[in-house]
Design an enzyme around this catalytic site. Sequence first.
Site, PDB file in Angstrom:
ATOM      1  N   HIS A 392     -37.845   4.429 -19.756  1.00 57.94           N
ATOM      2  CA  HIS A 392     -38.232   3.263 -20.560  1.00 57.94           C
ATOM      3  C   HIS A 392     -38.470   2.017 -19.722  1.00 57.94           C
ATOM      4  CE1 HIS A 392     -37.134   5.029 -24.540  1.00 57.94           C
ATOM      5  NE2 HIS A 392     -36.303   5.717 -23.804  1.00 57.94           N
ATOM      6  N   LYS A 583     -38.188 -11.285 -28.428  1.00 52.42           N
ATOM      7  CA  LYS A 583     -37.851 -10.148 -27.549  1.00 52.42           C
ATOM      8  C   LYS A 583     -36.729 -10.618 -26.622  1.00 52.42           C
ATOM      9  CE  LYS A 583     -42.168 -10.281 -26.445  1.00 52.42           C
ATOM     10  NZ  LYS A 583     -43.019  -9.128 -26.154  1.00 52.42           N
ATOM     11  N   ARG A 584     -36.130  -9.728 -25.867  1.00 55.77           N
ATOM     12  CA  ARG A 584     -35.090 -10.150 -24.925  1.00 55.77           C
ATOM     13  C   ARG A 584     -35.682 -11.138 -23.939  1.00 55.77           C
ATOM     14  NH1 ARG A 584     -29.882  -7.529 -24.753  1.00 55.77           N
ATOM     15  NH2 ARG A 584     -29.611  -8.862 -22.919  1.00 55.77           N
ATOM     16  N   LYS A 589     -41.230 -10.738 -19.035  1.00 60.59           N
ATOM     17  CA  LYS A 589     -41.844 -10.893 -20.363  1.00 60.59           C
ATOM     18  C   LYS A 589     -42.533 -12.257 -20.463  1.00 60.59           C
ATOM     19  CE  LYS A 589     -38.347  -7.814 -22.460  1.00 60.59           C
ATOM     20  NZ  LYS A 589     -39.095  -6.754 -23.171  1.00 60.59           N
ATOM     21  N   THR A 693     -42.412  -2.622 -28.511  1.00 65.02           N
ATOM     22  CA  THR A 693     -42.495  -2.071 -29.873  1.00 65.02           C
ATOM     23  C   THR A 693     -42.643  -3.205 -30.877  1.00 65.02           C
ATOM     24  OG1 THR A 693     -40.090  -1.961 -29.730  1.00 65.02           O
ATOM     25  CG2 THR A 693     -41.281   0.114 -29.524  1.00 65.02           C
ATOM     26  N   LYS A 697     -45.003  -3.792 -34.460  1.00 60.17           N
ATOM     27  CA  LYS A 697     -44.504  -4.302 -35.741  1.00 60.17           C
ATOM     28  C   LYS A 697     -45.358  -5.478 -36.219  1.00 60.17           C
ATOM     29  CE  LYS A 697     -39.964  -2.746 -34.248  1.00 60.17           C
ATOM     30  NZ  LYS A 697     -38.781  -3.104 -33.401  1.00 60.17           N
TER      31      LYS A 697
HETATM   32  C1  26W Z   1     -28.474  -2.091 -17.567  1.00 69.43           C
HETATM   33  C2  26W Z   1     -29.139  -0.908 -17.529  1.00 69.43           C
HETATM   34  C3  26W Z   1     -30.284  -0.831 -18.476  1.00 69.43           C
HETATM   35  C4  26W Z   1     -31.535  -0.598 -17.947  1.00 69.43           C
HETATM   36  C5  26W Z   1     -32.622  -0.398 -18.790  1.00 69.43           C
HETATM   37  C6  26W Z   1     -30.092  -0.912 -19.856  1.00 69.43           C
HETATM   38  C7  26W Z   1     -31.177  -0.717 -20.695  1.00 69.43           C
HETATM   39  C8  26W Z   1     -32.398  -0.466 -20.147  1.00 69.43           C
HETATM   40  C9  26W Z   1     -33.519  -0.199 -21.096  1.00 69.43           C
HETATM   41  C10 26W Z   1     -34.339   0.933 -20.640  1.00 69.43           C
HETATM   42  C11 26W Z   1     -34.363  -1.373 -21.236  1.00 69.43           C
HETATM   43  C12 26W Z   1     -35.256  -1.265 -22.434  1.00 69.43           C
HETATM   44  O1  26W Z   1     -34.844  -1.502 -23.522  1.00 69.43           O
HETATM   45  N1  26W Z   1     -36.528  -0.932 -22.173  1.00 69.43           N
HETATM   46  C13 26W Z   1     -37.512  -1.102 -23.196  1.00 69.43           C
HETATM   47  O2  26W Z   1     -37.651   0.136 -23.893  1.00 69.43           O
HETATM   48  C14 26W Z   1     -38.578   0.013 -24.968  1.00 69.43           C
HETATM   49  C15 26W Z   1     -38.569   1.334 -25.744  1.00 69.43           C
HETATM   50  O3  26W Z   1     -39.213   2.311 -25.021  1.00 69.43           O
HETATM   51  C16 26W Z   1     -39.967  -0.358 -24.478  1.00 69.43           C
HETATM   52  O4  26W Z   1     -40.817  -0.528 -25.574  1.00 69.43           O
HETATM   53  C17 26W Z   1     -39.908  -1.635 -23.648  1.00 69.43           C
HETATM   54  O5  26W Z   1     -41.159  -1.876 -23.061  1.00 69.43           O
HETATM   55  C18 26W Z   1     -38.852  -1.513 -22.564  1.00 69.43           C
HETATM   56  O6  26W Z   1     -38.659  -2.726 -21.864  1.00 69.43           O
END
Ligand code: 26W
Length: 848
Positions: A392, A583-584, A589, A693, A697
Amino acid sequence: MTVVTETSTPVSETAPDATPSAPPAPTHPLALATVTAPPTSVDGFVREFLRELNFGQGVSLQASTVNDQYLALARTVRHYLMARWSETLRRQRETQSKGVAYLSAEYLLGRQLGNALLATDLTEIVADGLSQCGIELADLRAQEVEPGLGNGGLGRLAACFIDSLATMSVPCIGYGIRYEYGIFRQTFVEGRQVEQPDSWLALGAPWEFPHPENARRISFGGSVADHTDDDGVVRRRWTPAWDVNALPYNYMVPGYRNGRVNTLRLWRAQATDAFDLKIFNSGDYEEAVRAQTFAENISKVLYPEDSTPQGKELRLQQQYFFVAASIGDFIDQQLPEDFDLAQLPERIIFQLNDTHPVIGVPELMRVLVDEKRLEWGAAWEITKKCFAYTCHTLLPEALEVWSVDLLGRLLPRHLEIIYRINEEFLAEVRERFGDDELRIRRMSIIAEHPERSVRMAYLATVAGAKVNGVAELHSQLLRDKVLPDFHEFYPGKFTNVTNGITPRRFVRLANPSLSELITDTIGVGWLTDLERLRGLEPFAEDEEFRARFRAVKAGNKRRLDAVLRERDGVGVHDDHLLDVMVKRLHEYKRQSLKLLHIVTTYDKIVSGEVDVADVTPRTVIFGAKAAPGYKMAKEIIHLINAVGETVNNDPRVQDRLKVIFPPNYNVTLAEKVIPAADLSEQISLAGKEASGTGNMKFALNGALTIGTDDGANVEIRQLVGDDNFFLFGMLEPEVEDLQTRGYVPSSFYEADADLRRAIDLIASGAFSGGDRATFEPVVSNLLYEDRFMVLADYAAYIEAQAAVDAAYADTERWTRAAILNVARSGFFSSDRSMRDYIDRIWATPPSF
Ligand code: 26W
């Protein structure tokens, strides 16, 4: 004499007090009849509700609080789903068909009540019944605290996916962690983010079913040694140092009006022995409960990072805890006693939601080899077919690595297994490419530098049957840039499944007025077959329909205004263009690019360069949490609030530009903001956002996108048409090229007068009471680092925003484009994503 491995004390068995082999299952002719059939009458519901209020909450209607009423209603509604749940489980046991175990460290579920009422089609009956009792359904829905068991995109995607699998009747168990505290509550103190603990369980948790009798013991630490078993075979035996119990909590995942309810099983950690009475009686009370608190810390709180792993031991404990419990639970609880494990790949696919659950690979190998005593080779053949990995992210720093020190200390047997998997993998690489040491070092699951550590994405790629990205561009970059060696070595393993969102929550529930207009126009059926929205295309040319479409948007703006006034004391003008970025908070971003647009517009107004009367009335809405340890992100939040404060209170602006930043952006707020939006900000640097995502929406709720060609923006633009999308900025190859040529952000500052004025205004202290130091870190980061090329894309962005203003002035044209965005975005249903996973990765046909 063959050497194979074995653990000494069998681990992750069901807890010792588990009942011996169960007597025949109890049954009674009335058994099913008592499972409450959904009421067909309002009275039927009221009777059930009052029973639950009196007997469940122990209060009378007159004496009941809103929380009593909410808990009673939630339990009443879940009664109506019981029959479907037990029927789904019975059929699953009967059909023994292949299913999905979705392993995710995060689930951003949102409120449950509305979705349960939608799935059971009981909203009207319940609303009428409650109003007969003098209760507003909306008040009870507002009482629910959303389970914030996730950070952002990844967690919400997991929630959309399990909703779709239930609605598509695919057997699926979602496995995860029942954090006692979810994502922090965000408050602002003088514009700065302050985190508060999220005690989401405090007012009760009516949607969960605890099953302590199915607890599992999960072990940690200790050592591994050779051991000759009773057949004289030398095996590896793991002697753990400590363990915890994993208690399962089951949650219903109702399908949309298809009689099906799948299960989400979240694990809670509990000390194996409550507290040490001996130590307690010796008076050292603290020591007596230390083991307990230590154990329960494992599921205490969600890690609030969503891109930069901190490599904390507790995080690895969390990952192993829920994955070991889940794999053990599936093998022991879901499979028949005498199941032939060689057939496991025919029965289950463990989908890895990013690398967070990948420790599950050595765990399954340990169970198959050490506990079930399979040969290593046979076990590996099974394991390789049982896992699939979804990546992701594209940020190198977000790819998890665990030091062999930490892994060896916490999970010594698993490290051994990873070493052997790597050994055999590199042997295959050598076989194919000869002694190309550089390649071997590049592809090794074990990284030597900066410290010996396990690259979890490499382990997931070697072990996974399939590896997928979450948007076409992302999957391409995975193949070409992130994992090129592996793509060359496993060409058939890499695929793509573009993300999707559930239309049940993000269109039907969040936007009832738009849903009504759609159903009036193209009939029912689109909620489970979203491509039917295509039927709206011709109505883009229909003036009357456009007027109704605009009325829906205006109504959603008024609703948002009421919600925000009540929530934060600030409102939105319904004649303003609502420009939304939610978004975060992360530099890739590029919330700071949005900020530069605001400052530029503000500067042009107060400098008189533009006549304020010519400025398109616009309200910019931000929603964003920053990981608590992410300093620059928190600085940017502070700057956004400071700019907002100044712009909103400057009489020269005449309210034609507003900036609002409601705190604590979450699923519940998203459901109110997204339907009211005109413009969706998807402005990440090309090549950085895996998919996004939120972008989907917004398009499905009739907002136009201003965006770069990044992540799923590319596919949105291709489907809705270039005329209905405001594209700007460098393409990914151009970003790559500028990077290699050497990017000098200050050169863009020098070359662009508007950019220079905007940055100088910030640097001048205009938004910090004249204090230049306050935002110096943000300014110098932009001028001298600017890792995500905000300054390079500034001019194109400002130009695109001017195009937005021009387009918005032509109301009919804008509405037409908005309708076409809705009509052409059916592809972004998570149901379609699930069909792609089934076709390209899982081969799990719907069971019935
Ligand atoms: C701290 C470790 C960590 C690293 C990555 C925690 C969480 C993550 C996630 C992968 C980050 C995340 O939420 N990625 C997002 O995933 C969405 C669903 O696929 C995508 O639509 C976003 O582009 C992506 O940033």
